[in-house]
Design a protein around this motif. Structure first.
Motif, PDB file in Angstrom:
ATOM      1  N   UNK A  16     -13.955 -24.396 -15.945  1.00 32.15           N
ATOM      2  CA  UNK A  16     -15.184 -23.724 -15.521  1.00 32.15           C
ATOM      3  C   UNK A  16     -14.801 -22.445 -14.800  1.00 32.15           C
ATOM      4  N   UNK A  17     -15.595 -21.410 -14.987  1.00 34.22           N
ATOM      5  CA  UNK A  17     -15.277 -20.151 -14.332  1.00 34.22           C
ATOM      6  C   UNK A  17     -16.482 -19.243 -14.274  1.00 34.22           C
ATOM      7  N   UNK A  41     -22.970  -7.769 -16.790  1.00 34.36           N
ATOM      8  CA  UNK A  41     -23.695  -8.949 -16.307  1.00 34.36           C
ATOM      9  C   UNK A  41     -22.728  -9.956 -15.703  1.00 34.36           C
ATOM     10  N   UNK A  42     -23.178 -10.632 -14.653  1.00 33.79           N
ATOM     11  CA  UNK A  42     -22.396 -11.708 -14.038  1.00 33.79           C
ATOM     12  C   UNK A  42     -22.780 -13.012 -14.723  1.00 33.79           C
ATOM     13  N   UNK A  43     -21.764 -13.807 -15.081  1.00 34.61           N
ATOM     14  CA  UNK A  43     -21.991 -15.049 -15.812  1.00 34.61           C
ATOM     15  C   UNK A  43     -21.058 -16.151 -15.312  1.00 34.61           C
ATOM     16  N   UNK A  44     -21.451 -17.396 -15.582  1.00 37.18           N
ATOM     17  CA  UNK A  44     -20.568 -18.545 -15.413  1.00 37.18           C
ATOM     18  C   UNK A  44     -20.420 -19.188 -16.782  1.00 37.18           C
ATOM     19  N   UNK A  45     -19.381 -20.016 -16.940  1.00 39.24           N
ATOM     20  CA  UNK A  45     -19.121 -20.606 -18.244  1.00 39.24           C
ATOM     21  C   UNK A  45     -18.281 -21.869 -18.118  1.00 39.24           C
ATOM     22  N   UNK A  46     -18.321 -22.674 -19.144  1.00 36.35           N
ATOM     23  CA  UNK A  46     -17.438 -23.814 -19.289  1.00 36.35           C
ATOM     24  C   UNK A  46     -16.588 -23.602 -20.524  1.00 36.35           C
ATOM     25  N   UNK A  47     -15.318 -23.280 -20.324  1.00 33.88           N
ATOM     26  CA  UNK A  47     -14.403 -23.031 -21.442  1.00 33.88           C
ATOM     27  C   UNK A  47     -12.967 -23.187 -20.957  1.00 33.88           C
ATOM     28  N   UNK A  48     -12.103 -23.670 -21.828  1.00 32.35           N
ATOM     29  CA  UNK A  48     -10.691 -23.814 -21.456  1.00 32.35           C
ATOM     30  C   UNK A  48     -10.078 -22.459 -21.120  1.00 32.35           C
ATOM     31  N   UNK A  49      -9.148 -22.462 -20.180  1.00 33.46           N
ATOM     32  CA  UNK A  49      -8.411 -21.260 -19.829  1.00 33.46           C
ATOM     33  C   UNK A  49      -9.047 -20.426 -18.740  1.00 33.46           C
ATOM     34  N   UNK A  81     -23.002 -29.314 -12.446  1.00 34.43           N
ATOM     35  CA  UNK A  81     -23.945 -29.551 -13.546  1.00 34.43           C
ATOM     36  C   UNK A  81     -23.247 -30.124 -14.768  1.00 34.43           C
ATOM     37  N   UNK A  82     -22.086 -29.570 -15.112  1.00 33.75           N
ATOM     38  CA  UNK A  82     -21.337 -30.094 -16.257  1.00 33.75           C
ATOM     39  C   UNK A  82     -20.851 -31.514 -15.978  1.00 33.75           C
ATOM     40  N   UNK A  83     -20.414 -31.760 -14.746  1.00 32.91           N
ATOM     41  CA  UNK A  83     -19.972 -33.110 -14.388  1.00 32.91           C
ATOM     42  C   UNK A  83     -21.125 -34.098 -14.546  1.00 32.91           C
ATOM     43  N   UNK A  84     -22.281 -33.766 -14.022  1.00 33.65           N
ATOM     44  CA  UNK A  84     -23.439 -34.658 -14.132  1.00 33.65           C
ATOM     45  C   UNK A  84     -23.845 -34.847 -15.589  1.00 33.65           C
ATOM     46  N   UNK A  85     -23.778 -33.783 -16.368  1.00 32.93           N
ATOM     47  CA  UNK A  85     -24.171 -33.856 -17.782  1.00 32.93           C
ATOM     48  C   UNK A  85     -23.270 -34.820 -18.553  1.00 32.93           C
ATOM     49  N   UNK A  86     -21.971 -34.758 -18.300  1.00 34.94           N
ATOM     50  CA  UNK A  86     -21.032 -35.580 -19.064  1.00 34.94           C
ATOM     51  C   UNK A  86     -20.889 -36.997 -18.527  1.00 34.94           C
ATOM     52  N   UNK A  87     -21.423 -37.269 -17.351  1.00 33.10           N
ATOM     53  CA  UNK A  87     -21.389 -38.646 -16.840  1.00 33.10           C
ATOM     54  C   UNK A  87     -22.515 -39.402 -17.473  1.00 33.10           C
TER      55      UNK A  87
END
Length: 87
Positions: A16-17, A41-49, A81-87
């Protein structure tokens, strides 16, 4: 290297970054999100690396950060949010 998310070694860690869009590829213009996301634009993302200084992320993995929110909070919200989504 082995584990829950197998990757070829060597690789850059992090999933995440957040940051600022510096460049958009020409293929991103085919995506409907490209009309709302722009360079700067400022963004967040879930991606390897994500621990790398610069990261290439598919446009459909980018989430805009509101101006009123600092980047540290935005990335934390994305991570939780990603943690909650994948649980």
């Amino acid at each position: 290297c082995s584990g829950l998310y197998p990757r070829k070694c060597p690789f850059v860690i992090g999933q995440e970054g957040g940051g600022t869009i510096l460049q958009l590829s020409s293929s991103s213009s085919e995506n409907s999100d490209s009309t709302t996301l722009q360079i700067g634009d400022r963004v967040v993302y879930g991606a390897f690396g994500s621990y790398a200084e610069y990261t290439s992320v598919p446009i459909d993995k980018l989430v805009p950060v509101p101006d009123e929110m600092d980047m540290q909070t935005a990335v934390a919200c994305m991570t939780q949010g990603l943690t909650a989504h994948y649980l």
